[in-house]
Motif scaffolding. Structure first.
Motif, PDB file in Angstrom:
ATOM      1  N   SER A  93       0.814  -1.218   0.000  1.00  0.00           N
ATOM      2  CA  SER A  93       0.000   0.000   0.000  1.00  0.00           C
ATOM      3  C   SER A  93       0.849   1.270   0.000  1.00  0.00           C
ATOM      4  CB  SER A  93      -0.934   0.011   1.211  1.00  0.00           C
ATOM      5  OG  SER A  93      -0.177  -0.039   2.409  1.00  0.00           O
ATOM      6  N   GLN A 102      -6.778   1.418  -4.394  1.00  0.00           N
ATOM      7  CA  GLN A 102      -7.360   2.392  -3.489  1.00  0.00           C
ATOM      8  C   GLN A 102      -8.873   2.217  -3.445  1.00  0.00           C
ATOM      9  OE1 GLN A 102      -7.884   4.135  -0.846  1.00  0.00           O
ATOM     10  NE2 GLN A 102      -5.961   5.187  -1.218  1.00  0.00           N
ATOM     11  N   ASN A 104     -10.490   2.791  -0.341  1.00  0.00           N
ATOM     12  CA  ASN A 104     -10.841   3.300   0.982  1.00  0.00           C
ATOM     13  C   ASN A 104     -12.022   4.247   1.012  1.00  0.00           C
ATOM     14  OD1 ASN A 104      -9.100   1.860   2.615  1.00  0.00           O
ATOM     15  ND2 ASN A 104      -7.403   3.223   2.184  1.00  0.00           N
ATOM     16  N   GLU A 111     -13.228   6.369   3.750  1.00  0.00           N
ATOM     17  CA  GLU A 111     -13.044   7.812   3.651  1.00  0.00           C
ATOM     18  C   GLU A 111     -14.205   8.452   2.892  1.00  0.00           C
ATOM     19  OE1 GLU A 111     -10.498   9.163   5.181  1.00  0.00           O
ATOM     20  OE2 GLU A 111      -9.438   7.280   5.605  1.00  0.00           O
ATOM     21  N   LYS A 118      -6.955  12.978  -2.829  1.00  0.00           N
ATOM     22  CA  LYS A 118      -5.830  12.880  -1.894  1.00  0.00           C
ATOM     23  C   LYS A 118      -5.475  11.430  -1.573  1.00  0.00           C
ATOM     24  CE  LYS A 118      -6.932  17.351   0.136  1.00  0.00           C
ATOM     25  NZ  LYS A 118      -7.655  17.769  -1.032  1.00  0.00           N
ATOM     26  N   LEU A 119      -6.233  10.494  -2.100  1.00  0.00           N
ATOM     27  CA  LEU A 119      -6.031   9.076  -1.805  1.00  0.00           C
ATOM     28  C   LEU A 119      -5.198   8.373  -2.863  1.00  0.00           C
ATOM     29  CD1 LEU A 119      -9.626   8.192  -0.571  1.00  0.00           C
ATOM     30  CD2 LEU A 119      -7.591   8.558   0.828  1.00  0.00           C
ATOM     31  N   ASN A 124      -2.638   4.210  -9.407  1.00  0.00           N
ATOM     32  CA  ASN A 124      -3.763   3.459  -8.853  1.00  0.00           C
ATOM     33  C   ASN A 124      -4.278   2.495  -9.915  1.00  0.00           C
ATOM     34  OD1 ASN A 124      -3.531   4.947  -6.559  1.00  0.00           O
ATOM     35  ND2 ASN A 124      -5.544   5.859  -6.650  1.00  0.00           N
TER      36      ASN A 124
END
Length: 148
Positions: A93, A102, A104, A111, A118-119, A124
């Motif tokens: 990660s 990603q 999340n 999130e 911002k992730l 990705n």
């Protein structure tokens, strides 16, 4: 088992090697994450493939020895990546190396979707969030009792 995997990989790389959509081969999907979460043996500095077979993570042999050898022999023009995500010695990660998954926003740390920008990471290779089904699907399982 290893011979069977090798034969299948030879067959598939020969079959797919001229396909214009094959941009990269990845050895697995999220198995290094499983290795990390389960605490399985992985010593990045150990470069002896035979020793990997004697650990509790023998699949490393497949991803870092068997598959790259076959791809190199039968489809050398297509890059090989041991896994996705792959940290190349770091945790899978790590956003600063290789690729990451990603999820999340609706999974993991859950999130807010407004934080998606911002992730990110270096690349990705998987991302997303749960989507609402098509209205016809909802109409199928949510009915108006007055219409029955």
């Amino acid at each position: 088992m290893l011979k069977s995997i090798e034969e299948e990989c030879v067959c598939q790389t020969k079959r797919l090697r001229h396909h214009p959509s094959i941009a990269i081969y990845a050895g697995n999907n999220e198995d290094y994450q499983v290795q990390e979460q389960a605490g399985l043996t992985y010593d990045y500095e150990d470069k002896d493939p035979q020793s990997w077979l004697r650990t509790d993570f023998p699949a490393r042999y497949i991803y870092e020895k068997l598959l790259p050898d076959v791809v190199g022999a039968h489809s050398p023009h297509v890059p090989y990546h041991p896994g996705s995500p792959w940290g190349d010695g770091n945790i899978s990660s790590d956003p600063t190396v290789r690729d990451m998954h990603q999820w999340n926003v609706w999974h993991g740390t859950q999130e807010k979707y407004q934080l998606f920008d911002k992730l990110g990471g270096r690349f990705n290779s998987e991302f997303g969030m749960e989507g609402f089904p098509h209205i016809d699907t909802i109409k199928y399982y949510v009915t108006d009792p007055t219409q029955l």
